[in-house]
Design a protein around this motif. Structure first.
Motif, PDB file in Angstrom:
ATOM      1  N   ALA A 102     -24.317  27.584 -32.448  1.00 52.29           N
ATOM      2  CA  ALA A 102     -23.006  28.332 -32.034  1.00 52.29           C
ATOM      3  C   ALA A 102     -23.141  29.780 -31.719  1.00 52.29           C
ATOM      4  CB  ALA A 102     -22.125  28.282 -33.344  1.00 52.29           C
ATOM      5  N   THR A 103     -24.087  30.388 -32.326  1.00 56.20           N
ATOM      6  CA  THR A 103     -24.099  31.893 -31.878  1.00 56.20           C
ATOM      7  C   THR A 103     -24.818  32.226 -30.558  1.00 56.20           C
ATOM      8  OG1 THR A 103     -24.668  32.463 -34.255  1.00 56.20           O
ATOM      9  CG2 THR A 103     -25.778  33.927 -32.602  1.00 56.20           C
ATOM     10  N   LEU A 104     -25.972  30.955 -30.246  1.00 56.98           N
ATOM     11  CA  LEU A 104     -26.448  31.025 -28.927  1.00 56.98           C
ATOM     12  C   LEU A 104     -25.363  30.715 -27.690  1.00 56.98           C
ATOM     13  CD1 LEU A 104     -29.907  29.467 -29.646  1.00 56.98           C
ATOM     14  CD2 LEU A 104     -29.392  31.836 -29.327  1.00 56.98           C
ATOM     15  N   LYS A 105     -24.518  29.722 -28.041  1.00 57.53           N
ATOM     16  CA  LYS A 105     -23.426  29.566 -27.077  1.00 57.53           C
ATOM     17  C   LYS A 105     -22.554  30.752 -27.168  1.00 57.53           C
ATOM     18  CE  LYS A 105     -20.058  25.990 -26.220  1.00 57.53           C
ATOM     19  NZ  LYS A 105     -19.615  24.779 -26.324  1.00 57.53           N
ATOM     20  N   ALA A 106     -22.033  31.393 -28.283  1.00 54.89           N
ATOM     21  CA  ALA A 106     -21.158  32.563 -28.105  1.00 54.89           C
ATOM     22  C   ALA A 106     -21.816  33.595 -27.221  1.00 54.89           C
ATOM     23  CB  ALA A 106     -21.054  33.056 -29.339  1.00 54.89           C
ATOM     24  N   ALA A 107     -23.284  33.849 -27.135  1.00 53.53           N
ATOM     25  CA  ALA A 107     -23.873  34.771 -26.593  1.00 53.53           C
ATOM     26  C   ALA A 107     -24.121  34.726 -25.201  1.00 53.53           C
ATOM     27  CB  ALA A 107     -25.283  34.988 -26.963  1.00 53.53           C
ATOM     28  N   GLY A 108     -23.707  33.212 -24.464  1.00 55.31           N
ATOM     29  CA  GLY A 108     -23.422  32.886 -23.110  1.00 55.31           C
ATOM     30  C   GLY A 108     -24.960  32.163 -22.727  1.00 55.31           C
ATOM     31  N   ILE A 109     -25.574  31.631 -23.687  1.00 55.76           N
ATOM     32  CA  ILE A 109     -27.036  31.164 -23.557  1.00 55.76           C
ATOM     33  C   ILE A 109     -26.852  29.600 -22.892  1.00 55.76           C
ATOM     34  CG2 ILE A 109     -29.184  30.595 -24.141  1.00 55.76           C
ATOM     35  CD1 ILE A 109     -28.880  33.161 -26.001  1.00 55.76           C
ATOM     36  N   ASP A 110     -27.048  29.274 -21.940  1.00 54.27           N
ATOM     37  CA  ASP A 110     -26.979  27.905 -21.457  1.00 54.27           C
ATOM     38  C   ASP A 110     -28.113  26.966 -22.126  1.00 54.27           C
ATOM     39  OD1 ASP A 110     -29.548  28.373 -20.340  1.00 54.27           O
ATOM     40  OD2 ASP A 110     -28.970  27.854 -18.128  1.00 54.27           O
ATOM     41  N   ALA A 111     -27.734  25.618 -22.082  1.00 55.98           N
ATOM     42  CA  ALA A 111     -28.572  24.687 -23.020  1.00 55.98           C
ATOM     43  C   ALA A 111     -30.001  24.706 -22.671  1.00 55.98           C
ATOM     44  CB  ALA A 111     -27.906  23.347 -22.650  1.00 55.98           C
ATOM     45  N   ASP A 112     -30.325  24.835 -21.719  1.00 56.55           N
ATOM     46  CA  ASP A 112     -31.678  24.882 -21.024  1.00 56.55           C
ATOM     47  C   ASP A 112     -32.495  25.711 -21.673  1.00 56.55           C
ATOM     48  OD1 ASP A 112     -31.445  22.553 -19.494  1.00 56.55           O
ATOM     49  OD2 ASP A 112     -31.193  23.728 -17.644  1.00 56.55           O
ATOM     50  N   ASP A 113     -31.990  27.134 -21.744  1.00 56.85           N
ATOM     51  CA  ASP A 113     -32.586  28.403 -22.519  1.00 56.85           C
ATOM     52  C   ASP A 113     -32.612  28.140 -23.946  1.00 56.85           C
ATOM     53  OD1 ASP A 113     -33.472  29.532 -19.882  1.00 56.85           O
ATOM     54  OD2 ASP A 113     -31.614  30.460 -19.709  1.00 56.85           O
ATOM     55  N   ALA A 114     -31.470  27.553 -24.623  1.00 62.97           N
ATOM     56  CA  ALA A 114     -31.380  27.268 -25.889  1.00 62.97           C
ATOM     57  C   ALA A 114     -32.199  26.453 -26.622  1.00 62.97           C
ATOM     58  CB  ALA A 114     -29.787  27.381 -26.396  1.00 62.97           C
ATOM     59  N   ALA A 115     -32.661  25.454 -25.808  1.00 63.25           N
ATOM     60  CA  ALA A 115     -33.302  24.253 -26.211  1.00 63.25           C
ATOM     61  C   ALA A 115     -34.485  24.530 -26.961  1.00 63.25           C
ATOM     62  CB  ALA A 115     -33.327  23.180 -25.161  1.00 63.25           C
ATOM     63  N   PRO A 116     -35.562  25.365 -26.637  1.00 66.33           N
ATOM     64  CA  PRO A 116     -36.601  25.550 -27.282  1.00 66.33           C
ATOM     65  C   PRO A 116     -36.250  26.411 -28.686  1.00 66.33           C
ATOM     66  CG  PRO A 116     -36.839  26.314 -25.061  1.00 66.33           C
ATOM     67  CD  PRO A 116     -35.575  25.945 -25.305  1.00 66.33           C
ATOM     68  N   ALA A 117     -35.392  27.338 -28.851  1.00 69.18           N
ATOM     69  CA  ALA A 117     -35.023  27.833 -29.872  1.00 69.18           C
ATOM     70  C   ALA A 117     -34.429  27.054 -30.863  1.00 69.18           C
ATOM     71  CB  ALA A 117     -34.092  29.057 -29.662  1.00 69.18           C
TER      72      ALA A 117
END
Length: 185
Positions: A102-117
């Motif tokens: 939820a935090t990454l989505k709120a920061a505007g990070i797309d799913a591809d960039d968020a997946a490894p994290a």
């Protein structure tokens, strides 16, 4: 006695800011990315806000998206690195996958960039839950055996922190001093 060093300027136009031009827009964008770890979406939002506040004096419209893309190509803005750092920090503080996502989505990070994290957070879910439980004195870290209301409150706190239901239930059911192993079967 009046403090003269805090007095207002005598010129009423001295505090007004001039509208941005292309060089000014790039200057404030550079200043922002040098001061803050940011994402493409946050930088674009910041520049949009500055344009609304100060106006635009350049020809045509401000090319905010092109500027943000150029900064990403130059490596000034890296959404994947931001996601990794933010997820690692939240995990160290004891937050679970749902909260991190939820935090990454709120920061505007797309799913591809968020997946490894998110994958790294998923691997450390149990350790993060124990960190949260230790910090909040829940389950095995409670000073005494809690009553039903206290267990429900602790369970809800673990869920709000983004932990899985099975993990939260396992931690809340532990008595003081009984730190369970990771076996969630």
């Amino acid at each position: 006695m009046a403090q003269t060093w805090r007095s207002r300027p005598t010129d009423p136009d001295a505090r007004r800011t001039r509208p941005l031009d292309p060089a000014g827009l790039e200057r404030i964008a550079l200043r922002y990315v040098e001061r803050y770890a940011t994402t493409r979406a946050k930088l674009a939002g910041y520049l949009g806000r500055k344009l609304r506040e100060r106006g635009w004096s350049g020809e045509g419209t401000a090319e905010v998206d092109a500027l943000v893309s150029r900064f990403a190509e130059l490596g000034y803005v890296d959404d994947a690195a931001f996601a990794s750092a933010r997820a690692a920090g939240l995990t160290r503080r004891g937050y679970g996958l749902r909260r991190v996502s939820a935090t990454l989505k709120a920061a505007g990070i797309d799913a591809d960039d968020a997946a490894p994290a998110e994958a790294a957070t998923r691997e450390q879910a149990w350790e993060a839950a124990l960190v949260f439980a230790r910090r909040r004195k829940i389950g095995p870290f409670a000073p005494a055996v809690p009553d039903r209301a206290a267990r429900e409150k602790a369970f809800a706190a673990l869920l709000r922190a983004g932990h899985d239901v099975a993990v939260a239930r396992r931690i809340v059911q532990c008595g003081p001093g009984d730190v369970p192993e990771m076996d969630l079967g």
